[in-house]
Scaffold this motif. Structure first.
Motif, short mmCIF file in Angstrom:
data_model
loop_
_atom_site.label_atom_id
_atom_site.label_comp_id
_atom_site.label_asym_id
_atom_site.label_seq_id
_atom_site.Cartn_x
_atom_site.Cartn_y
_atom_site.Cartn_z
N THR A 290 0.86 -1.18 0.00
CA THR A 290 0.00 0.00 0.00
C THR A 290 0.89 1.23 0.00
OG1 THR A 290 -1.75 -1.15 1.19
CG2 THR A 290 -1.74 1.26 1.34
N CYS A 291 0.56 2.21 -0.84
CA CYS A 291 1.40 3.39 -0.97
C CYS A 291 0.57 4.68 -0.93
CB CYS A 291 2.18 3.36 -2.29
SG CYS A 291 3.27 1.95 -2.47
N LEU A 292 1.24 5.75 -0.53
CA LEU A 292 0.68 7.09 -0.63
C LEU A 292 1.33 7.80 -1.80
CD1 LEU A 292 0.70 8.28 3.10
CD2 LEU A 292 -1.32 7.88 1.68
N ASP A 293 0.52 8.34 -2.69
CA ASP A 293 1.00 9.14 -3.81
C ASP A 293 1.18 10.56 -3.30
OD1 ASP A 293 1.57 10.35 -6.19
OD2 ASP A 293 -0.33 9.88 -7.15
N ILE A 294 2.43 10.99 -3.18
CA ILE A 294 2.76 12.30 -2.65
C ILE A 294 3.25 13.17 -3.81
CG2 ILE A 294 4.13 13.57 -0.94
CD1 ILE A 294 2.56 11.40 0.44
N PRO A 295 2.53 14.24 -4.18
CA PRO A 295 2.98 15.09 -5.29
C PRO A 295 4.38 15.67 -5.04
CG PRO A 295 0.74 15.64 -4.66
CD PRO A 295 1.27 14.70 -3.62
N SER A 296 5.23 15.63 -6.04
CA SER A 296 6.58 16.22 -6.02
C SER A 296 7.52 15.59 -5.00
CB SER A 296 6.51 17.73 -5.76
OG SER A 296 5.71 18.34 -6.74
N ARG A 297 7.20 14.42 -4.51
CA ARG A 297 8.06 13.71 -3.57
C ARG A 297 7.95 12.21 -3.83
NH1 ARG A 297 7.18 16.82 2.18
NH2 ARG A 297 7.98 18.79 1.44
N PRO A 298 8.92 11.44 -3.33
CA PRO A 298 8.81 9.98 -3.49
C PRO A 298 7.59 9.43 -2.75
CG PRO A 298 11.02 10.62 -2.78
CD PRO A 298 10.16 11.84 -2.69
N ASP A 299 6.93 8.44 -3.34
CA ASP A 299 5.80 7.81 -2.68
C ASP A 299 6.26 7.07 -1.42
OD1 ASP A 299 4.38 8.81 -4.78
OD2 ASP A 299 3.85 6.88 -5.64
N VAL A 300 5.39 7.01 -0.43
CA VAL A 300 5.67 6.32 0.83
C VAL A 300 4.84 5.05 0.81
CG1 VAL A 300 5.49 6.47 3.33
CG2 VAL A 300 6.02 8.51 2.01
N CYS A 301 5.47 3.89 1.13
CA CYS A 301 4.78 2.60 1.03
C CYS A 301 4.88 1.78 2.31
CB CYS A 301 5.35 1.79 -0.13
SG CYS A 301 5.11 2.57 -1.74
N SER A 302 3.93 0.87 2.47
CA SER A 302 3.97 -0.10 3.57
C SER A 302 5.02 -1.15 3.26
CB SER A 302 2.60 -0.77 3.71
OG SER A 302 2.31 -1.55 2.57
N ALA A 303 5.26 -2.03 4.20
CA ALA A 303 6.26 -3.09 4.02
C ALA A 303 5.89 -4.05 2.90
CB ALA A 303 6.46 -3.85 5.33
N GLY A 304 4.63 -4.36 2.72
CA GLY A 304 4.21 -5.26 1.67
C GLY A 304 4.18 -6.71 2.10
N LYS A 305 3.64 -7.56 1.22
CA LYS A 305 3.49 -8.98 1.51
C LYS A 305 3.66 -9.77 0.22
CE LYS A 305 0.71 -11.73 4.58
NZ LYS A 305 -0.48 -11.77 5.41
N SER A 306 4.27 -10.95 0.33
CA SER A 306 4.55 -11.79 -0.84
C SER A 306 3.68 -13.05 -0.83
CB SER A 306 6.02 -12.22 -0.84
OG SER A 306 6.85 -11.11 -0.97
N PHE A 307 3.31 -13.48 -2.04
CA PHE A 307 2.52 -14.70 -2.23
C PHE A 307 3.03 -15.43 -3.46
CE2 PHE A 307 -0.19 -11.53 -0.29
CZ PHE A 307 -0.76 -12.22 0.76
N TYR A 308 2.63 -16.69 -3.62
CA TYR A 308 2.91 -17.42 -4.84
C TYR A 308 1.84 -18.48 -5.06
CZ TYR A 308 4.55 -21.20 -1.87
OH TYR A 308 4.61 -22.19 -0.92
N SER A 309 1.74 -18.93 -6.29
CA SER A 309 0.80 -19.98 -6.64
C SER A 309 1.32 -20.74 -7.85
CB SER A 309 -0.56 -19.38 -6.97
OG SER A 309 -1.51 -20.40 -7.22
N TYR A 310 0.99 -22.01 -7.93
CA TYR A 310 1.32 -22.83 -9.10
C TYR A 310 0.04 -23.10 -9.88
CZ TYR A 310 5.91 -23.73 -7.12
OH TYR A 310 7.17 -23.58 -6.62
N LEU A 311 0.11 -22.92 -11.18
CA LEU A 311 -1.02 -23.20 -12.08
C LEU A 311 -0.59 -24.28 -13.05
CD1 LEU A 311 -1.93 -19.48 -12.88
CD2 LEU A 311 -2.99 -20.95 -11.16
N ASN A 312 -1.34 -25.37 -13.12
CA ASN A 312 -1.00 -26.48 -14.02
C ASN A 312 -1.90 -26.44 -15.25
OD1 ASN A 312 1.02 -27.75 -12.37
ND2 ASN A 312 -0.64 -28.28 -10.98
N TYR A 313 -1.25 -26.50 -16.42
CA TYR A 313 -1.97 -26.49 -17.70
C TYR A 313 -1.77 -27.81 -18.40
CZ TYR A 313 -2.54 -21.49 -17.15
OH TYR A 313 -2.91 -20.25 -16.69
#
Length: 164
Positions: free
Chosen positions: A141-164
């Motif tokens: 999650t991030c804040l869009d700050i005009p004329s400055r770098p955006d500030v973001c949360s730490a974030g979270k990672s996921f993965y999944s396998y799809l079989n075709y």
């Protein structure tokens, strides 16, 4: 069990919880919840979001997307909140293929959770079969700050396998 083995077992469980993913093509997984949202703070504003991530398969595509995302914004100065999705797909032994995009920005301040108008969707072409596709996602999650770098949360990672 020795003390060292118990400590290693606890670390393995914590790492397993921090980086999680659904079974092959399973239902959506929450990247944050209403009671525990992702939070981005900076320059006097606070943005919060929660929602889910899913990896799904079409007949010739692998899809990584954010679903049911909601936001709250405490705005100090024309700041906006958004969800950033970075997806990486490995199609068999090909790739990795990387895509990154952000949702539409939430701009309204409210005590209620508001729907994010447009959520990120990444589509990858799958032309060879049979094949297994691994889709990784990083969501923050991030804040869009005009004329400055955006500030973001730490974030979270996921993965999944799809079989075709």
């Amino acid at each position: 069990m020795s003390k060292r083995r118990r400590v290693m077992a606890v670390i393995a469980v914590v790492v397993g919880i921090a980086v999680c993913g659904p079974a092959a093509g399973a239902a959506a997984v929450a990247y944050a919840t209403k009671s525990s949202p992702q939070v981005a703070r900076g320059y006097g504003s606070t943005g919060k979001t929660f929602g889910s991530w899913t990896a799904s398969k079409g007949s010739r595509t692998a899809i990584s997307k954010i679903v049911d995302a909601r936001y709250k914004l405490s705005n100090a100065d024309d700041h906006k909140v958004y969800v950033h999705l970075k997806s990486i797909a490995a199609i068999g032994n090909l790739g990795p293929y990387e895509k990154a995009s952000k949702s539409a920005s939430g701009t309204r301040e409210s005590g209620e959770w508001l729907a994010i108008a447009s959520e990120p969707v990444h589509t990858y072409s799958v032309t060879m079969k049979p094949v297994t596709v691994r889709v990784d996602a990083f969501i923050k999650t991030c804040l869009d700050i005009p004329s400055r770098p955006d500030v973001c949360s730490a974030g979270k990672s996921f993965y999944s396998y799809l079989n075709y």
